[in-house]
Design a protein around this motif. Sequence first.
Motif, PDB file in Angstrom:
ATOM      1  N   TYR A   1       0.922  -1.403  -0.049  1.00 42.21           N
ATOM      2  CA  TYR A   1       0.122   0.116   0.114  1.00 42.21           C
ATOM      3  C   TYR A   1       0.766   1.367  -0.101  1.00 42.21           C
ATOM      4  O   TYR A   1       1.660   1.592   0.816  1.00 42.21           O
ATOM      5  CB  TYR A   1      -0.796  -0.031   1.317  1.00 42.21           C
ATOM      6  CG  TYR A   1      -1.733   1.074   1.314  1.00 42.21           C
ATOM      7  CD1 TYR A   1      -2.650   1.543   0.292  1.00 42.21           C
ATOM      8  CD2 TYR A   1      -1.726   1.864   2.482  1.00 42.21           C
ATOM      9  CE1 TYR A   1      -3.451   2.560   0.372  1.00 42.21           C
ATOM     10  CE2 TYR A   1      -2.569   2.964   2.688  1.00 42.21           C
ATOM     11  CZ  TYR A   1      -3.426   3.418   1.766  1.00 42.21           C
ATOM     12  OH  TYR A   1      -4.228   4.433   1.850  1.00 42.21           O
TER      13      TYR A   1
ATOM     14  N   GLY B   1     -10.424  -3.217   4.309  1.00 41.22           N
ATOM     15  CA  GLY B   1      -9.488  -2.395   4.275  1.00 41.22           C
ATOM     16  C   GLY B   1      -9.788  -1.110   5.015  1.00 41.22           C
ATOM     17  O   GLY B   1     -10.031   0.024   4.439  1.00 41.22           O
TER      18      GLY B   1
ATOM     19  N   GLY C   1      -8.713   0.845   7.305  1.00 40.89           N
ATOM     20  CA  GLY C   1      -7.668   2.100   7.433  1.00 40.89           C
ATOM     21  C   GLY C   1      -8.168   2.369   8.995  1.00 40.89           C
ATOM     22  O   GLY C   1      -8.247   1.589  10.029  1.00 40.89           O
TER      23      GLY C   1
ATOM     24  N   THR D   1     -14.459   4.424   7.821  1.00 35.78           N
ATOM     25  CA  THR D   1     -15.314   3.871   7.058  1.00 35.78           C
ATOM     26  C   THR D   1     -16.236   2.775   8.047  1.00 35.78           C
ATOM     27  O   THR D   1     -17.698   2.570   7.763  1.00 35.78           O
ATOM     28  CB  THR D   1     -15.080   2.897   5.876  1.00 35.78           C
ATOM     29  OG1 THR D   1     -13.777   2.603   6.122  1.00 35.78           O
ATOM     30  CG2 THR D   1     -14.839   3.890   4.846  1.00 35.78           C
TER      31      THR D   1
ATOM     32  N   ASP E   1      -7.782  -4.757   8.361  1.00 36.82           N
ATOM     33  CA  ASP E   1      -6.753  -3.979   7.632  1.00 36.82           C
ATOM     34  C   ASP E   1      -5.442  -4.540   7.950  1.00 36.82           C
ATOM     35  O   ASP E   1      -5.489  -5.505   8.998  1.00 36.82           O
ATOM     36  CB  ASP E   1      -6.617  -2.543   7.999  1.00 36.82           C
ATOM     37  CG  ASP E   1      -6.175  -1.583   7.003  1.00 36.82           C
ATOM     38  OD1 ASP E   1      -7.022  -0.991   6.462  1.00 36.82           O
ATOM     39  OD2 ASP E   1      -5.075  -1.429   7.026  1.00 36.82           O
ATOM     40  N   ARG E   2      -4.655  -4.544   7.112  1.00 36.90           N
ATOM     41  CA  ARG E   2      -3.164  -5.209   7.234  1.00 36.90           C
ATOM     42  C   ARG E   2      -2.429  -4.072   8.151  1.00 36.90           C
ATOM     43  O   ARG E   2      -1.432  -4.561   8.665  1.00 36.90           O
ATOM     44  CB  ARG E   2      -2.539  -5.171   5.949  1.00 36.90           C
ATOM     45  CG  ARG E   2      -2.995  -6.462   5.298  1.00 36.90           C
ATOM     46  CD  ARG E   2      -1.847  -6.843   4.159  1.00 36.90           C
ATOM     47  NE  ARG E   2      -1.167  -5.677   3.492  1.00 36.90           N
ATOM     48  CZ  ARG E   2      -0.826  -5.677   2.336  1.00 36.90           C
ATOM     49  NH1 ARG E   2      -0.600  -6.908   1.705  1.00 36.90           N
ATOM     50  NH2 ARG E   2      -0.187  -4.501   1.761  1.00 36.90           N
TER      51      ARG E   2
ATOM     52  N   PHE F   1      -3.039   1.873  11.599  1.00 33.58           N
ATOM     53  CA  PHE F   1      -4.179   2.370  11.438  1.00 33.58           C
ATOM     54  C   PHE F   1      -4.920   1.550  12.414  1.00 33.58           C
ATOM     55  O   PHE F   1      -6.029   2.252  12.964  1.00 33.58           O
ATOM     56  CB  PHE F   1      -4.621   1.972   9.974  1.00 33.58           C
ATOM     57  CG  PHE F   1      -3.950   2.750   8.963  1.00 33.58           C
ATOM     58  CD1 PHE F   1      -3.587   4.119   9.348  1.00 33.58           C
ATOM     59  CD2 PHE F   1      -3.971   2.665   7.671  1.00 33.58           C
ATOM     60  CE1 PHE F   1      -3.073   5.054   8.265  1.00 33.58           C
ATOM     61  CE2 PHE F   1      -3.577   3.495   6.719  1.00 33.58           C
ATOM     62  CZ  PHE F   1      -3.234   4.631   6.979  1.00 33.58           C
TER      63      PHE F   1
ATOM     64  N   ASP G   1      -5.059  -9.620   5.848  1.00 31.43           N
ATOM     65  CA  ASP G   1      -4.871  -9.288   4.543  1.00 31.43           C
ATOM     66  C   ASP G   1      -6.354  -9.558   3.798  1.00 31.43           C
ATOM     67  O   ASP G   1      -6.844 -10.858   3.794  1.00 31.43           O
ATOM     68  CB  ASP G   1      -4.032 -10.201   3.799  1.00 31.43           C
ATOM     69  CG  ASP G   1      -4.000  -9.733   2.425  1.00 31.43           C
ATOM     70  OD1 ASP G   1      -4.480  -9.402   1.835  1.00 31.43           O
ATOM     71  OD2 ASP G   1      -2.542 -10.008   1.956  1.00 31.43           O
ATOM     72  N   ALA G   2      -7.106  -8.377   3.493  1.00 32.36           N
ATOM     73  CA  ALA G   2      -8.364  -8.750   2.999  1.00 32.36           C
ATOM     74  C   ALA G   2      -8.634  -9.469   1.796  1.00 32.36           C
ATOM     75  O   ALA G   2      -9.576  -9.829   1.507  1.00 32.36           O
ATOM     76  CB  ALA G   2      -8.619  -7.171   2.899  1.00 32.36           C
TER      77      ALA G   2
ATOM     78  N   ARG H   1     -14.259   0.460   0.702  1.00 30.19           N
ATOM     79  CA  ARG H   1     -14.187   1.820   0.040  1.00 30.19           C
ATOM     80  C   ARG H   1     -12.759   1.869  -0.182  1.00 30.19           C
ATOM     81  O   ARG H   1     -11.926   1.848   0.677  1.00 30.19           O
ATOM     82  CB  ARG H   1     -14.846   2.728   0.802  1.00 30.19           C
ATOM     83  CG  ARG H   1     -14.934   4.132   0.147  1.00 30.19           C
ATOM     84  CD  ARG H   1     -15.469   5.294   0.872  1.00 30.19           C
ATOM     85  NE  ARG H   1     -14.683   5.677   2.006  1.00 30.19           N
ATOM     86  CZ  ARG H   1     -14.999   6.804   2.847  1.00 30.19           C
ATOM     87  NH1 ARG H   1     -16.411   7.228   2.863  1.00 30.19           N
ATOM     88  NH2 ARG H   1     -14.293   7.102   3.560  1.00 30.19           N
ATOM     89  N   LEU H   2     -12.382   2.239  -1.428  1.00 27.10           N
ATOM     90  CA  LEU H   2     -10.988   2.964  -1.477  1.00 27.10           C
ATOM     91  C   LEU H   2      -9.872   1.587  -1.276  1.00 27.10           C
ATOM     92  O   LEU H   2      -8.735   2.251  -0.960  1.00 27.10           O
ATOM     93  CB  LEU H   2     -10.832   4.121  -1.021  1.00 27.10           C
ATOM     94  CG  LEU H   2     -11.435   5.147  -1.361  1.00 27.10           C
ATOM     95  CD1 LEU H   2     -11.323   6.538  -0.671  1.00 27.10           C
ATOM     96  CD2 LEU H   2     -11.384   5.426  -2.807  1.00 27.10           C
TER      97      LEU H   2
HETATM   98  C1  SAM Z   1      -7.210   4.277   0.875  1.00 28.24           C
HETATM   99  S1  SAM Z   1      -7.186   3.586   2.525  1.00 28.24           S
HETATM  100  C2  SAM Z   1      -9.118   3.470   2.631  1.00 28.24           C
HETATM  101  C3  SAM Z   1      -9.477   3.249   4.153  1.00 28.24           C
HETATM  102  C4  SAM Z   1     -11.106   3.405   4.305  1.00 28.24           C
HETATM  103  N1  SAM Z   1     -11.746   1.866   3.479  1.00 28.24           N
HETATM  104  C5  SAM Z   1     -11.679   4.631   3.680  1.00 28.24           C
HETATM  105  O1  SAM Z   1     -12.378   4.643   2.914  1.00 28.24           O
HETATM  106  O2  SAM Z   1     -11.113   5.637   4.650  1.00 28.24           O
HETATM  107  C6  SAM Z   1      -6.981   1.846   2.015  1.00 28.24           C
HETATM  108  C7  SAM Z   1      -6.688   1.002   3.352  1.00 28.24           C
HETATM  109  O3  SAM Z   1      -6.545  -0.503   2.400  1.00 28.24           O
HETATM  110  C8  SAM Z   1      -5.436  -1.023   3.589  1.00 28.24           C
HETATM  111  N2  SAM Z   1      -5.125  -2.254   2.795  1.00 28.24           N
HETATM  112  C9  SAM Z   1      -4.161  -2.162   1.678  1.00 28.24           C
HETATM  113  N3  SAM Z   1      -3.922  -3.504   1.065  1.00 28.24           N
HETATM  114  C10 SAM Z   1      -4.451  -4.285   2.105  1.00 28.24           C
HETATM  115  C11 SAM Z   1      -4.551  -5.559   2.191  1.00 28.24           C
HETATM  116  N4  SAM Z   1      -4.149  -6.082   1.148  1.00 28.24           N
HETATM  117  N5  SAM Z   1      -5.538  -6.050   2.988  1.00 28.24           N
HETATM  118  C12 SAM Z   1      -6.113  -5.376   4.044  1.00 28.24           C
HETATM  119  N6  SAM Z   1      -6.135  -4.080   3.974  1.00 28.24           N
HETATM  120  C13 SAM Z   1      -5.251  -3.444   3.091  1.00 28.24           C
HETATM  121  C14 SAM Z   1      -4.502   0.186   3.904  1.00 28.24           C
HETATM  122  O4  SAM Z   1      -3.845  -0.198   5.019  1.00 28.24           O
HETATM  123  C15 SAM Z   1      -5.489   1.214   4.021  1.00 28.24           C
HETATM  124  O5  SAM Z   1      -5.992   1.289   5.433  1.00 28.24           O
END
Ligand code: SAM
Length: 262
Positions: free
Chosen positions: A10, A52, A54, A58, A75-76, A80, A98-99, A115-116
Motif C-alpha cells: 500500500y 481495508g 484504515g 468507514t 486491515d493489514r 491504523f 489481509d483482506a 471503499r478505496l
Molecule cells: C485508501 S485506504 C481506505 C480506508 C477506508 N476504507 C476509507 O475509505 O477511509 C486503503 C486501506 O487499505 C489497507 N490495505 C491495503 N492493502 C490491504 C490488504 N491487502 N488487506 C487489508 N488492508 C489493506 C491500507 O492499509 C489502508 O488502510
Amino acid sequence: MPAEMPASRYTYGDTEAAADRLTLVASIFEATSRRFLLDTTRQPPGLAIDLGCGPGLTTRLLHETTKARRTVGLDRSDAFLARARTDAPDGVTFMVHDAREVPSPVGPAELLYCRLLLPHLVDPASVVAGWSTQLTSGGMLLLDELDAVDTTEPAFVNYLDEVARPVVAAQGADLYVGPLLHGMDDPLGTERVVDRTATFAPTAALTARIFALNLAVLTDQGEIEPRPDLAAPLEAIARTGAGRPATWRVRQIGFRSGGAVG
Ligand SMILES: C[S@@+](CC[C@H](N)C(=O)[O-])C[C@H]1O[C@@H](n2cnc3c(N)ncnc32)[C@H](O)[C@@H]1O
C-alpha cells in the motif's frame, strides 16, 4: 495466503500523516457513502465487515448507518487499527487481516463493504469474486470506488497524471478501478442489484489540500522524488482557493448473494 496471490504494497503507508490524509478523504466521501449504505441496506445485518478499513472511519459509518449488530474492520496495518480502536463504539471491533484472503477470519457476513481498497490491489475482479463467497445467503457485497476525478485545473491534472495514477499503476493496479468493476462479470452465485455513479465537487481548496497531503505522504514514503513543481501550485490553491474545482465520480456497486456460502 494462496501461493499464486501476488505481493501487494500500500503505497501511502500508515503514518500519522497518512491517517490525516484519510480523514480528509473521508470527509468528502462521507455523504455519498452514507447515501449508498442507506439505500442498499434494508434491515440491520447481524455482521457487517469493512474491508481495508484504515483508521476506522468507514467502519464507524458502516456501523452507524446500517445499525449492524456487530461490525468488524479488517486491515493489514497495525498502526491504523490502533487508531481505529480508540473510542470505538460498542459493537465495533478491528482485526489485522489481509483482506484478499478468504475465508474471512470472522465468518460469513450479511454485509461486506469496501471503499478505496480495490484501487491498490492487483486483479480486483478476482478479489471481489473471493469476497462474494464470504456472504451469507441473501447477503450484500457493496463496493464504493473511484471512477475518475474530472477536472480542467492544471495543478490537479498534473498531479493525477504524473503522480497519483502512475504510483498505483506501478503496483499493477488502477486508481480509477470503477470502470473495471462496472465491466466485470457478476461473481458466481450473485446478482448485481445496484450499479450507479455518484458525484461530489468539494471546493478547489479542499481537493488541493488532499492532493498536497498525498504528495507529501508519497514523498515521505519514498514512493516519489520530491516534486516542488507540483506541490507549489497545489499549496497555493489550498491557501487561496483560487483554482477550478474537481468533480469526483464514484462507482457504487452491490452484489447480492443468492446461494450458500462457498
Ligand atoms: C485508501 S485506504 C481506505 C480506508 C477506508 N476504507 C476509507 O475509505 O477511509 C486503503 C486501506 O487499505 C489497507 N490495505 C491495503 N492493502 C490491504 C490488504 N491487502 N488487506 C487489508 N488492508 C489493506 C491500507 O492499509 C489502508 O488502510
